[in-house]
Design a protein around this motif. Structure first.
Motif: not given
Length: 510
Positions: A391-395
């Motif tokens: 999730i963090a890398l997508i953002f």
């Protein structure tokens, strides 16, 4: 087995003490990332030559980190411990480099001092990751890495904003031709002091476990026998393969550039050199092993050949993640100056105003990262660490892509929100996942090897991004940052391959 002791939990104060050194390390790293490209251009570097000027530093880190990790795994320096001496040595050398760097006055000297500074930061930083694995039980490691992330964010916020703040205090921000702005110079002086004092605080307030205590915990063995799993013949075969690949690539580059009207960039020779050096190291390992000399080089090469499965999966993720980050760090100032104000003149007021604003943007993403750091363990408990990292890398990837979409300086703060979320996770989740897969006796060397997958993308970024910017994107560096965003999203997708076990057990005492 009944005599094996349990590694005690540390107090919040103890975790803070062992993490404050990272405040100083990131303070130095933040100054470097936000200002070095600007310094290079102030000293006369062209935009497409900036990446090659970064190249010596990561090459040094590629060699230094596993050596520091291996040595710190093997020895204790009395009351100094095994990790803290390297913190201290790195801080001394790095502080000296920070004092001298902004006054060098010549581009080639600036490249040398970037090399010294980056190498010193690597010497201090590498053992800090292993330090968490050494000192904390499994149930506290995520909180330990989160605390490091908090201090990393805090240090980077202040260091990135320093030139902007000093300019607000009427320190000169527009340099004479061939000189560095006073705002940047004084920031480096302050950084030198902060780097040394912060690391010294951790060194003198934290006590490491002794070898006898590690034996009581059942984490290291009494025997000093070195087990090498790779036969000498395999070392030789691997060495010959990598030597051949590196040699063929070098011959191709030389032949093509001799005849081509538009030769390929000289940075590509760095890649072939790296392959040749790796092949030589494998060949040396074969020679030493045949003489029954199981020295540090043989051990490190053997460890490289037998990486734990989780580490291999994380290595690929790290590669694409850090490739993305370096696209932003190297090109943020020139890309935004060109994209927002249509200028590439590093001596202009607009360019230097953007340089200061990039420092503020970097402060924003690090500030957001500091806030997100303590949310990550909660998300990991609910969704698992791989999903949280996904999730963090997508953002983060979307944040980098939005550099192209946003046309005003203030809107880019939204971009930094995504980058900050990713940065908090990058600084903690991979290491939290990795430490569970590593044997204690090799914690340092594997952390050093894990750094390969930060350094290698840095080398490739410095090697290839100049080529992409010049030949694919027509000199428009904002598209280089968009490419970085796509790379980070690919890293996010690859995170889904990691399968985690016993998450509830791991976090039950968090």
């Amino acid at each position: 087995m009944e005599n094996i002791a349990i590694k005690p939990r540390l107090s919040i104060a103890q975790i803070i003490n062992m993490s404050i050194g990272f405040f100083g390390i990131q303070f130095a790293f933040g100054l470097q990332n936000a200002n070095v490209s600007r310094i290079f251009q102030s000293l006369g570097a062209n935009i497409d030559s900036i990446p090659i000027l970064w190249i010596a530093a990561p090459l040094t880190g590629l060699i230094v980190q596993p050596i520091i990790g291996h040595v710190s795994d093997k020895i204790w320096w009395g009351k100094w411990g095994r990790r803290r001496p390297f913190f201290f040595i790195g801080a001394i050398l790095g502080s000296i480099a920070l004092f001298i760097f902004p006054d060098v006055g010549a581009l080639w000297l600036a490249a040398i001092f970037l090399w010294i500074l980056d190498a010193s930061i690597n010497v201090a930083m590498e053992p800090f990751r292993a330090f968490v694995g050494d000192m904390l039980p499994d149930a506290q490691r995520t909180s330990g890495f989160a605390m490091q992330s908090f201090f990393i964010g805090l240090g980077a916020v202040i260091s990135s904003a320093l030139p902007y703040l000093l300019t607000a205090l009427h320190v000169n921000n527009t340099p004479l031709p061939g000189h560095i702005p006073d705002s940047v110079r004084y920031s480096f002086y302050i950084g030198a002091i902060v780097f040394f004092v912060s690391v010294a605080y951790t060194v003198f307030t934290t006590k490491e476990y002794s070898p006898d205590e590690f034996k009581k915990f059942g984490l290291i063995e009494e025997t000093h026998t070195v087990l090498i799993k790779t036969p000498a013949s395999n070392f030789q075969k691997r060495g010959l393969i990598w030597l051949a690949i590196g040699l063929l690539l070098s011959i191709f580059l030389y032949g093509y550039n001799t005849e081509a009207k538009v030769p390929l960039e000289k940075e590509l020779y760095v890649l072939s050199l790296g392959l040749l050096v790796y092949g030589i190291f494998q060949m040396l390992a074969a020679i030493y092993l045949r003489k029954n000399n199981k020295n540090g080089l043989v051990e490190i090469m053997d460890d490289l050949n037998f990486l734990p499965k989780t580490m291999k999966q994380l290595a690929v993720i790290q590669f694409f993640t850090w490739f993305a980050l370096f696209s932003m760090w190297i090109y943020a100032t020139p890309a935004l100056a060109q994209h927002l104000y249509n200028t590439v003149d590093s001596s202009s007021k607009a360019y230097n105003d953007v340089g200061n604003w990039v420092g503020i943007l970097f402060a924003f993403y690090n500030g957001f990262a500091a806030l997100f750091a303590f949310l990550l363990p909660v998300l990991a408990k609910k969704f698992s660490r791989p999903i949280t990292h996904f999730i963090a890398l997508i953002f983060g990837g979307l944040g980098l892509i939005s550099f192209y979409l946003f046309k005003t300086e203030n809107m880019l703060i939204i971009s930094m929100l995504g980058v900050g979320f990713a940065w908090a996770s990058i600084l903690s989740m991979p290491y939290s996942m990795l430490t569970q897969a590593l044997p204690q006796k090799k914690m340092g060397v594997y952390m050093g090897i894990f750094n390969f997958f930060i350094v290698i993308p840095q080398i490739l970024a410095a090697t290839l991004l100049g080529v992409f910017t010049k030949h694919l994107f027509g000199g428009n560096a904002v598209f280089t940052i968009v490419l970085g965003g796509a790379s980070m999203i690919l890293a996010a997708v690859l995170t889904l391959r990691i399968k985690e076990k016993a998450m509830n057990k791991y976090f039950k005492s968090f």
